[in-house]
Structures are given as structure tokens and as C-alpha cells.
Design an enzyme around this catalytic site. Structure first.
Site, PDB file in Angstrom:
ATOM      1  N   ASP A 187       0.814  -1.210   0.000  1.00 21.56           N
ATOM      2  CA  ASP A 187       0.000   0.000   0.000  1.00 21.56           C
ATOM      3  C   ASP A 187       0.849   1.262   0.000  1.00 21.56           C
ATOM      4  O   ASP A 187       1.911   1.319   0.625  1.00 21.56           O
ATOM      5  CB  ASP A 187      -0.902   0.024   1.244  1.00 21.56           C
ATOM      6  CG  ASP A 187      -1.916  -1.093   1.247  1.00 21.56           C
ATOM      7  OD1 ASP A 187      -3.082  -0.833   0.944  1.00 21.56           O
ATOM      8  OD2 ASP A 187      -1.530  -2.232   1.561  1.00 21.56           O
ATOM      9  N   ARG A 188       0.325   2.282  -0.655  1.00 18.44           N
ATOM     10  CA  ARG A 188       0.989   3.584  -0.620  1.00 18.44           C
ATOM     11  C   ARG A 188       0.692   4.304   0.692  1.00 18.44           C
ATOM     12  O   ARG A 188       1.599   4.855   1.324  1.00 18.44           O
ATOM     13  CB  ARG A 188       0.518   4.453  -1.789  1.00 18.44           C
ATOM     14  CG  ARG A 188       1.105   5.858  -1.731  1.00 18.44           C
ATOM     15  CD  ARG A 188       0.515   6.799  -2.753  1.00 18.44           C
ATOM     16  NE  ARG A 188       1.024   8.148  -2.563  1.00 18.44           N
ATOM     17  CZ  ARG A 188       0.561   9.212  -3.198  1.00 18.44           C
ATOM     18  NH1 ARG A 188      -0.424   9.091  -4.072  1.00 18.44           N
ATOM     19  NH2 ARG A 188       1.071  10.407  -2.962  1.00 18.44           N
TER      20      ARG A 188
END
Length: 347
Positions: free
Chosen positions: A81-82
Site C-alpha cells: 500500500d501507498r
């Protein structure tokens, strides 16, 4: 969660509490577990990084520049995930055995840390991991007691093993493109796009089948013609073995599965085939893409049970720790607990 998942059934009903997810990067922490040791030598430099508020592809591209190689020479086991703090390994093809000076790279990217380096005789490939460890904080929870009750249920029986909204792209764009490609018989050499769209297509059909099992009251019950996942492989369920398999299921020894659609016939029979087949028939564009790329049928467990689930409460914040096998989505657990409030992120 994304609207694309809003039509899917819940195990314990739609949550009554709301909360903020990933209000800060530290509220969603992921630690990758590859599950194997490196050889300590070989053509590939392994770099363990911790990134905050960055996506894996961006970090890999920047690392390639720092190492003086092309982007294709940097690979990973899984995308992370960013909007999170995540740890993972990246492999860089450096056959001469050199280790670059990363000081300028780190100075330029304060959101990236290098935790360790090693050497290995093979590059990392997607799927080369056993799982991930998570620390997830739900902030500003409106009904802590309800969420704790749901957590107890999740600890006992798990949640639907839905593919998360990430699989379908922003606003479901990957799924829309998958439908268009199937409808228009699009051909491409872009392996990344083809992989994304095929994954979205198969994942969506799987999600719909799992939702139907919940709606029909057979999420935790074998039906005639099911395919059970056992320690030694798969087994077709019929009247002769259903009771024994159901008892094994209650002990966590076998799993109920649903279709990851392919170009070959479903292995399910009888009632299970009657349940699954309509969801393939209702998605002719997605199935055209799947068949056109000769994807073979596969199975996936319909239930996701987090390992070592524990949580603490601090006022109206709940912090959970748990581990998931590769290919499972932490957001599918969060979906069963709370309705996500919109967060205005500055990262």
C-alpha cells in the site's frame, strides 16, 4: 471501502460503527515475510526497505536509478500500500557483485529507509512470499463495543475472503477496462496491464460467488458438488463424504473454495455448479478476456481467518495486530468491522 464492494454481502451484517482508516501512514503498517533464507551470494542484490506514503513501483524505479540499472532489473514479491508504512524486499540485478552507495538516494527520499541488504541467486518474483504482518489502527471509532464484538467473531470464524478494492483500481477502472478488453478483443504486449485486468476479472467473479454463498446461508456449509481444499489437495464433495468433511471444516482442517474462473469447465458439480455457473454466464465480457488469454481454472478459499489476531483499545481508537497469508487483503477484515469515513490525506 470502495463502492465496487458495496453490493457484496457481510458475514455479520453491515457494520454500525464508522471509523477513519489510514488517517496517518502509521495507522496501517505492513511487514512482509518472504519465508525463505537468501543464499548470501549471487547476481541479485536484495534490499529491504521501509517506505512511508510511497507505492512500491515508485520506490523500485528510484532504486533502479540509484543502482544505475533499468527499471525492469528491479523486482519484488508483492506490491504494498501507498498510504501506509510498509517493509519489503526488492531485488536488483547486479551480477558483478557490487553494492551501490545509497547515501544520495536516501538523502533525496526521506520517506524511504534501507533496513538491510543481502545477496541471492534468484530475483524476487510476484508471489515469492508467505504472507504479511499487519498493525492497523481504526481511529475515531463511533461504536467501540460493536467493533470489539465483531473482532471476537472474526477471531473465531474469519471473514469473507474477498479481493479488496485495490485489485479493481481507482473507482473500479481495472474492472471496466477488463470488460472493454474482453468485449473488443483487445490484444496487447503490455504484460502489466494484461495481468492487472485479468486479475480484476477473475477476482470480481470470485467475490460475487462468495457473496452468493453468504446470502444463501452456505458460507460455512459444504453443499453437494463443492470442491474442498484439504491438506493433500482438492476433493469433490458428495453425500458419501460430506459429513466427514464438514466435521473437518469445523476443526479448521479443510476449506470451502470458490472459482477463480478459467477457460476450462468448472470442477464443481450438482448444487455447487448450479450456484457458481451463473456468475460466469453473467459476465460474458470478462469471460471473453479470461478465455482469450487461456487462463486455467483455479480455486480459492472463501473464508479468511487472520492469524494471531489481537487488539487494544485507546479511547475511541482500536489497534489490531494480525498476520495474513499471501494474496489476502487486510481491507477485507476492516470491511467487516466499520464503515470507512473519508480521510483528507496530506501524504
Amino acid at each position: 471501502m470502495s463502492d465496487i464492494l458495496s453490493s457484496l454481502a457481510y458475514l455479520t451484517g453491515k457494520p454500525v460503527a464508522s471509523a477513519k482508516i489510514k488517517a496517518q501512514p502509521e495507522h496501517f503498517q505492513v511487514r512482509e515475510d518472504l519465508g525463505f533464507a537468501f543464499t548470501g551470494e549471487g547476481e541479485h542484490l536484495l534490499v529491504r526497505i521501509r517506505k512511508t506514503g510511497e507505492n512500491t513501483s515508485f520506490v523500485a524505479n528510484e532504486l533502479a536509478k540509484a543502482c544505475g540499472v533499468k527499471s525492469k532489473d528491479v523486482s519484488w514479491a508483492g506490491l504494498k500500500d501507498r498510504h501506509a508504512v510498509t517493509e519489503q524486499w526488492l531485488s536488483v540485478h547486479l551480477p558483478k557483485g557490487e553494492t551501490p552507495d545509497f547515501s544520495a538516494f536516501l538523502a533525496q527520499h526521506p520517506s524511504i529507509e534501507i533496513l538491510a541488504t543481502d545477496r541471492h541467486n534468484k530475483k524476487l518474483r510476484p508471489g515469492d512470499l508467505v504472507g504479511n504482518e499487519f498493525v492497523v489502527t481504526l481511529s475515531e471509532v463511533t461504536d467501540v463495543a460493536d467493533v470489539e464484538q465483531r473482532l471476537e467473531k472474526v477471531k473465531q470464524v474469519g471473514v469473507p475472503n474477498y479481493f479488496g478494492s485495490q485489485r479493481f483500481g481507482n473507482d473500479g477502472n481495472n474492472l471496466e477496462e477488463a470488460s472493454r478488453w474482453g468485449r473488443e478483443n483487445v490484444r496487447t504486449r503490455n504484460q502489466n496491464k494484461r495481468s492487472m485486468y485479468l486479475s480484476a476479472a477473475r477476482s470480481w467473479i470470485f467475490n460475487r460467488i462468495v457473496s452468493a454463498r453468504l446470502e444463501n446461508g452456505v458460507f460455512d456449509k459444504f453443499i453437494d458438488g463443492d470442491v474442498a481444499q484439504t491438506a493433500s489437495g482438492t476433493q469433490l464433495v458428495d453425500a458419501s463424504n460430506m459429513a466427514a468433511l464438514q466435521a473437518q471444516f469445523a476443526q479448521g482442517e479443510v476449506a470451502i473454495t470458490a472459482a477463480l474462473a478459467g477457460d476450462n469447465a468448472l470442477p464443481t458439480q450438482a448444487d455447487a455448479l448450479t450456484l457458481e455457473q451463473p456468475f460466469l454466464d453473467e459476465e460474458p465480457d470478462l469471460m471473453a478476456l479470461i478465455r482469450g488469454n487461456r487462463m486455467r481454472h483455479d480455486r480459492r478459499d472463501i473464508a479468511l481467518k487472520p492469524q494471531d489476531l489481537a487488539w487494544t483499545v485507546d479511547g475511541n481508537n482500536i489497534t489490531m495486530t494480525f498476520s495474513l497469508d499471501a494474496g489476502s487483503f487486510a481491507t477485507s477484515i476492516v470491511r467487516e468491522l466499520v464503515i470507512e469515513e473519508k480521510v483528507e490525506r496530506e501524504y
